[in-house]
Write an enzyme that holds these catalytic residues in place. Structure first.
Site, PDB file in Angstrom:
ATOM      1  N   THR A 140       0.906  -1.263   0.100  1.00 37.11           N
ATOM      2  CA  THR A 140       0.157  -0.042   0.071  1.00 37.11           C
ATOM      3  C   THR A 140       0.887   1.388  -0.048  1.00 37.11           C
ATOM      4  O   THR A 140       0.557   2.345   0.021  1.00 37.11           O
ATOM      5  CB  THR A 140      -0.844   0.005   1.213  1.00 37.11           C
ATOM      6  OG1 THR A 140      -0.059  -0.138   2.619  1.00 37.11           O
ATOM      7  CG2 THR A 140      -1.947  -1.004   1.206  1.00 37.11           C
ATOM      8  N   CYS A 141       2.037   1.018   0.136  1.00 38.38           N
ATOM      9  CA  CYS A 141       3.010   2.199   0.163  1.00 38.38           C
ATOM     10  C   CYS A 141       3.238   2.933  -1.280  1.00 38.38           C
ATOM     11  O   CYS A 141       3.666   2.092  -2.328  1.00 38.38           O
ATOM     12  CB  CYS A 141       4.359   1.899   0.905  1.00 38.38           C
ATOM     13  SG  CYS A 141       5.530   3.119   0.932  1.00 38.38           S
ATOM     14  N   ASP A 142       2.857   4.133  -1.476  1.00 36.42           N
ATOM     15  CA  ASP A 142       3.157   4.772  -2.882  1.00 36.42           C
ATOM     16  C   ASP A 142       4.663   4.804  -3.253  1.00 36.42           C
ATOM     17  O   ASP A 142       5.069   4.634  -4.424  1.00 36.42           O
ATOM     18  CB  ASP A 142       2.436   5.978  -2.717  1.00 36.42           C
ATOM     19  CG  ASP A 142       1.143   6.291  -2.653  1.00 36.42           C
ATOM     20  OD1 ASP A 142       0.497   5.401  -3.293  1.00 36.42           O
ATOM     21  OD2 ASP A 142       0.619   7.535  -2.250  1.00 36.42           O
TER      22      ASP A 142
END
Length: 104
Positions: A8-10
């Site tokens: 979920t980390c950009d």
């Protein structure tokens, strides 16, 4: 090349897009092997902890006093991301220094 991060980390997504041959491992589900974590801690020290994260701000003072290894074992999302293992070297984050080292 192995990229340790969160799906979920950009920043991890940007790194993966630039490194299509990298194998992704989610630190919450897959974890980081003990030897890799030990080497990363030795190389990056306290910089391995993301002290700007929501997780860090939610910790009590007594929890923050734990060793980085204990904190990362209990809260994998505290790790600064991504941690990239490539050809025996470790890179932390997706800054210009890491990008130039891995992309040429």
């Amino acid at each position: 090349m192995i990229l340790y991060g969160l799906k979920t980390c950009d920043t991890c997504r940007k790194a993966l897009k630039s490194l299509p041959n990298a194998e992704f491992r989610d630190v919450r589900t897959d974890g980081v092997p003990q030897d890799v974590m030990g080497a990363a801690l030795e190389r990056f020290g306290g910089a391995l902890l993301n002290r700007k994260s929501t997780t860090w701000r939610g910790l009590s003072e007594s929890e923050r006093d734990q060793s980085p290894l204990e904190l990362l074992a209990a809260h994998p999302s505290l790790m600064k991301r991504p941690l990239i293992e490539a050809q025996g070297a470790l890179y932390l984050g997706w800054g210009s220094d890491t990008q130039s080292a891995l992309l040429g």
